[in-house]
Design a protein around this motif. Structure first.
Motif, PDB file in Angstrom:
ATOM      1  N   LEU A  32      10.653  27.697  35.101  1.00  0.00           N
ATOM      2  CA  LEU A  32      11.213  28.862  34.005  1.00  0.00           C
ATOM      3  C   LEU A  32      10.206  27.853  32.907  1.00  0.00           C
ATOM      4  CD1 LEU A  32      12.308  30.833  31.987  1.00  0.00           C
ATOM      5  CD2 LEU A  32      14.005  28.782  31.545  1.00  0.00           C
ATOM      6  N   ILE A  33       9.582  26.647  32.918  1.00  0.00           N
ATOM      7  CA  ILE A  33       8.503  26.392  32.402  1.00  0.00           C
ATOM      8  C   ILE A  33       7.061  26.986  31.696  1.00  0.00           C
ATOM      9  CG2 ILE A  33       6.952  24.568  31.158  1.00  0.00           C
ATOM     10  CD1 ILE A  33      10.371  22.679  30.905  1.00  0.00           C
TER      11      ILE A  33
ATOM     12  N   VAL B 107      14.367  25.201  38.546  1.00  0.00           N
ATOM     13  CA  VAL B 107      13.848  25.977  38.060  1.00  0.00           C
ATOM     14  C   VAL B 107      13.857  26.289  36.791  1.00  0.00           C
ATOM     15  CG1 VAL B 107      16.140  27.813  37.138  1.00  0.00           C
ATOM     16  CG2 VAL B 107      16.246  27.246  38.979  1.00  0.00           C
ATOM     17  N   PHE B 108      13.575  25.158  35.573  1.00  0.00           N
ATOM     18  CA  PHE B 108      13.982  24.974  34.254  1.00  0.00           C
ATOM     19  C   PHE B 108      12.406  24.599  34.719  1.00  0.00           C
ATOM     20  CE2 PHE B 108      13.163  22.696  30.434  1.00  0.00           C
ATOM     21  CZ  PHE B 108      13.902  23.397  29.986  1.00  0.00           C
ATOM     22  N   SER B 109      11.850  23.617  35.526  1.00  0.00           N
ATOM     23  CA  SER B 109      10.015  23.783  36.007  1.00  0.00           C
ATOM     24  C   SER B 109       9.971  25.000  35.642  1.00  0.00           C
ATOM     25  CB  SER B 109       9.618  22.969  36.864  1.00  0.00           C
ATOM     26  OG  SER B 109      10.614  21.845  36.768  1.00  0.00           O
TER      27      SER B 109
ATOM     28  N   VAL C 280       6.855  29.979  34.117  1.00  0.00           N
ATOM     29  CA  VAL C 280       6.058  31.553  33.897  1.00  0.00           C
ATOM     30  C   VAL C 280       6.198  31.650  32.405  1.00  0.00           C
ATOM     31  CG1 VAL C 280       8.043  33.507  34.341  1.00  0.00           C
ATOM     32  CG2 VAL C 280       7.703  31.764  35.753  1.00  0.00           C
ATOM     33  N   VAL C 281       6.935  30.682  31.707  1.00  0.00           N
ATOM     34  CA  VAL C 281       7.602  31.515  30.225  1.00  0.00           C
ATOM     35  C   VAL C 281       6.146  31.316  29.167  1.00  0.00           C
ATOM     36  CG1 VAL C 281       7.928  30.330  28.341  1.00  0.00           C
ATOM     37  CG2 VAL C 281       9.853  31.211  29.667  1.00  0.00           C
ATOM     38  N   SER C 282       5.560  30.089  29.785  1.00  0.00           N
ATOM     39  CA  SER C 282       4.184  29.521  29.785  1.00  0.00           C
ATOM     40  C   SER C 282       2.961  30.568  29.331  1.00  0.00           C
ATOM     41  CB  SER C 282       3.987  28.376  29.357  1.00  0.00           C
ATOM     42  OG  SER C 282       3.532  27.367  30.396  1.00  0.00           O
TER      43      SER C 282
ATOM     44  N   TYR D  15      17.886  22.044  42.202  1.00  0.00           N
ATOM     45  CA  TYR D  15      18.017  23.214  41.916  1.00  0.00           C
ATOM     46  C   TYR D  15      17.688  23.111  40.145  1.00  0.00           C
ATOM     47  CZ  TYR D  15      18.653  27.675  41.085  1.00  0.00           C
ATOM     48  OH  TYR D  15      18.808  29.420  41.409  1.00  0.00           O
ATOM     49  N   GLN D  16      18.106  22.697  39.503  1.00  0.00           N
ATOM     50  CA  GLN D  16      17.772  22.632  38.040  1.00  0.00           C
ATOM     51  C   GLN D  16      16.756  22.695  37.729  1.00  0.00           C
ATOM     52  OE1 GLN D  16      19.927  24.891  35.989  1.00  0.00           O
ATOM     53  NE2 GLN D  16      18.874  23.771  34.506  1.00  0.00           N
ATOM     54  N   LEU D  17      16.119  21.160  38.090  1.00  0.00           N
ATOM     55  CA  LEU D  17      14.967  20.441  37.973  1.00  0.00           C
ATOM     56  C   LEU D  17      14.329  21.901  38.520  1.00  0.00           C
ATOM     57  CD1 LEU D  17      14.551  17.202  38.720  1.00  0.00           C
ATOM     58  CD2 LEU D  17      14.351  17.266  37.023  1.00  0.00           C
TER      59      LEU D  17
END
Lengths: 167, 240
Positions: free
Chosen positions: A25-26, A21-23, A28-30, A17-19
């Motif tokens: 997030l990267i 979510v974090f991917s 979306v943010v970028s 899940y963390q993988l």
């Protein structure tokens, strides 16, 4: 077996899940924040650079203009000086001319006056001489009328005639 | 005293465990980072104000972290990674500062710093380490990448391999250890308030400086995690 249990107890689901979510997030943010922001920051950098270049150009131009102005000012000053010099020279020349003219005029007037005076004197003397001659002739006539006889008269006339002939 | 709300999804023979608290908090942190970043970049102006200023400051800081480790033409592609790491870990560390929610009877934790969970921090560390290997292979090519294990001497090969594992472990466990300790001590101090009237009156005395220190630790650990990620990345990406 214990190790296996321990490994199995780890919350692998969380890791997954963390993988995700974090991917995500990267991404979306970028996609929605960093890319546009980087664009703006680059644009701003560009603008700042442009502005600096422009400022430098303007400065150089201003200096050029200043130099031109200074030169023109100098020219104007020089011209004014020249004009003043010319004016002074001209006025000096004019005054000298006027004085010379005046002197010459005076001289001429003096000479004319002197000539007049001489002429008048001559005329006066002439008329005096004429009158004296006339008067003396008249007086002589009166005296001679009284004293001369015929012969004497003859002699006198002769002497006169002689005198006239001598002349 | 400390218990997460867990549930299990069986996949075949294997039980896939989930911890609800960590998932929730991780999602909250991610959402906060996304909202701040997107709102900050929503109305982009040449003269930044408010949130845009802040986001640009974070980005400049990230850029400083990257450029202090590698050249910008190689490191520029990692700005999204470094920015997200820095911001996300910072927010995650801060989430546990104001309060911690737990159910009354069983002490099921509902709200804390997600970075106080070792699985989460080690996952992040693994993610970063795997990325370093990926980009090392991609940028420098397989030959250079594998030759690096034998430099400067082939004798160092075992140590190089151990180094990779220890990098992964220290990167993840350092963050976990710091934040977990911070949370634990906070809980201890707060539980002091339950010990009679004197405890209730004086509990804020150690709590206030400890929370301030917690903020400091949270910010510092976010910076350290990002910095080390970029250091490891530089090792793999830059030719020596």
């Amino acid at each position: 077996m214990d190790t296996m249990e321990f490994i199995a107890d780890i919350e692998w689901g969380n890791a997954l899940y963390q993988l995700v979510v974090f991917s995500l997030l990267i991404w979306v943010v970028s996609r929605w924040a960093l890319k546009p922001l980087l664009g703006v920051m680059r644009k701003r950098e560009q603008q700042v650079n442009d502005n600096l270049d422009n400022a430098e150009e303007s400065r150089v131009e201003a200096e050029k203009y200043l130099e031109q102005q200074r030169e023109e000012l100098n020219n104007a000053r020089q011209q004014a000086q020249e004009m003043m010099d010319n004016a002074t020279k001209m006025s000096e020349q004019q005054s000298r001319e006027i004085i010379d003219n005046a002197k010459a005029e005076g001289e001429r007037l003096k000479e004319a006056a002197a000539a007049d005076i001489n002429r008048e004197k001559e005329q006066a003397l002439e008329s005096v001489r004429d009158q004296v001659a006339t008067l003396s002739v008249a007086i002589a006539t009166k005296v001679i009328e009284k004293e001369l006889d015929e012969s004497e008269q003859e002699k006198l006339i002769d002497s006169y005639l002689k005198e006239v002939g001598d002349e | 005293m400390h218990q997460d709300i867990t549930f299990t999804v069986p996949i075949g023979d294997f039980d896939l465990n989930f911890s609800f608290t960590v998932m929730l908090m991780s999602t909250v942190a991610a959402v906060i980072v996304a909202i701040f970043s997107i709102v900050g970049a929503r109305k982009l102006a040449m003269r930044p104000t408010g949130l845009q200023n802040f986001i640009e400051w974070v980005m400049d800081f990230t850029r400083y972290i990257i450029t202090s480790n590698m050249s910008w033409d190689k490191g520029g592609r990692f700005i999204a990674l470094a920015y997200t790491l820095l911001f996300y870990i910072f927010v995650a560390n801060m989430l546990g500062i104001p309060f911690e929610l737990a159910t009354e009877t069983d002490h099921f934790v509902l709200w804390n710093s997600p970075t106080s969970d070792p699985v989460l921090t080690l996952t992040m560390a693994a993610f970063v380490i795997i990325l370093t290997h990926f980009y090392g292979l991609k940028i420098r090519g397989p030959k250079e990448y594998f030759l690096d294990y034998f430099r400067p001497s082939p004798i160092l090969l075992p140590f190089k391999i151990i180094e990779e594992i220890s990098n992964f472990l220290t990167l993840g466990l350092r963050l976990f250890g710091n934040i977990f300790a911070k949370e634990l001590v906070t809980i201890l101090i707060v539980s002091l308030a339950g010990v009679g009237i004197l405890g209730a009156l004086l509990a804020w005395l150690p709590l206030a400086p400890w929370l301030a220190f917690g903020i400091f630790i949270g910010a510092l650990q976010a910076f350290i995690f990002t910095m080390l990620s970029m250091v490891y990345m530089a090792h793999k990406v830059e030719s020596h």
